[in-house]
Scaffold this active site. Structure first.
Site: not given
Length: 315
Positions: A87, A246, A250, A273
């Site tokens: 973030h 969101h 990421d 991720h």
């Protein structure tokens, strides 16, 4: 170039002054202090574990864990870990900051409200200044794709200079369902469309996460919690498609670990991720898939440099 930092103003950038905050780690639940400090041109983004006296460069090849966050470690000091970097990395990339020292006294960046907006606020409060070196720009030359269990991410050349992104998600929870978003990720678009999108989880997974030692600091103040068709947060969503936004936030943070703004197009479905990091590793492993247009960037422990005067023109 309308990427994170337009090419006609593509100078390296740092903060005018230091600024900090205190919060809790999403997964550790521990109080942690973070201070963003100015840095000299060419420093890049460096995390400094003040409790250990160890620096960790914010680079894709320092990523050691991608379970529900992106965590980096020092190459020769595995105890020097910094978790949930995505973030604040997204906020730095989205505001064009290329050089900064991030001092942290624990193993995880504070989660704050679960989005990048508080970090953007800190950067705005500190102010930024341009530095007398070109910002690094990596142009994607050919398609690079990573797939896993029905999910995929890829980088492709773009017909126009800049960074474009398209992402879709698909969750069984009816409150989330299938969502998609696409945008040209300019500084203005990042602020308006991505920065305030919060992290989220499913209510039935909370107990499992905590039993596994994760989400110890999670709450309705720093994450969206979904239970079937319901959003449990009293204030509801900030926008109907906050979930996919969101996830794209990421992506921006994870790809910022390339050490340079990307000129190309990102496409992903159900990315996370781990896939985001694998995508960068796959790109850098294929020297024919990218070229450095401006500045310099560390790759595989060495610095690749292309002086601005010798840089080829963008296609």
């Amino acid at each position: 170039m309308d990427g994170f930092l337009p090419i006609d103003r593509a100078r390296r950038k740092t903060l005018k002054t230091a600024i900090g905050c205190v919060g809790v780690g999403l997964h550790s639940g521990r109080r942690v202090s973070l201070t963003l400090r100015p840095a000299a041109a060419g420093t890049g983004i460096i995390f400094r574990r003040t409790d250990l006296g160890i620096d960790v460069p914010a680079r894709f090849d320092r990523v050691a864990d991608t379970r529900l966050c992106t965590a980096i470690v020092a190459a020769d000091a595995p105890q020097a870990r910094i978790g949930t970097v995505e973030h604040v990395m997204a906020a730095l990339a989205g505001t064009g900051v290329t050089d900064a020292i991030l001092e942290i006294d624990g193993a995880e960046v504070p989660i704050l409200d679960g989005s990048a907006a508080p970090f953007v606020f800190l950067i705005d409060c500190a102010g930024t200044i341009s530095l007398n070196l070109p910002a690094p720009v990596i142009e994607v030359l050919r398609r690079v794709r990573v797939e896993e269990k029905g999910a995929f991410v890829e980088l492709l050349p773009s017909a126009t200079a800049g960074f474009e992104a398209e992402l879709s998600i698909d969750f069984p929870s009816t409150a989330i369902g299938s969502q998609s978003v696409g945008m040209r990720v300019t500084p203005a678009a990042f602020r308006a469309g991505l920065a305030d999108a919060r992290t989220f989880t499913l209510a039935e997974e909370v107990a499992q996460l905590r039993a596994a030692g994760l989400a110890q600091g999670g709450s309705l103040a720093n994450a969206i919690v979904v239970d079937g068709p319901m959003v449990l947060n009293p204030g509801g969503l900030r926008r109907p498609d906050e979930f996919v936004r969101h996830k794209l936030l990421d992506v921006v943070g994870d790809l910022a670990l390339a050490g340079a703004q990307l000129s190309g197009r990102f496409v992903g479905h159900r990315s996370g991720h781990a896939l985001n990091n694998k995508l960068l590793r796959a790109m850098f492993a294929d020297r024919s898939a990218w070229r450095l247009v401006e500045g310099e960037v560390p790759v595989d422990g060495a610095t690749t440099r292309m002086p601005a005067a010798a840089a080829p023109a963008m296609a």
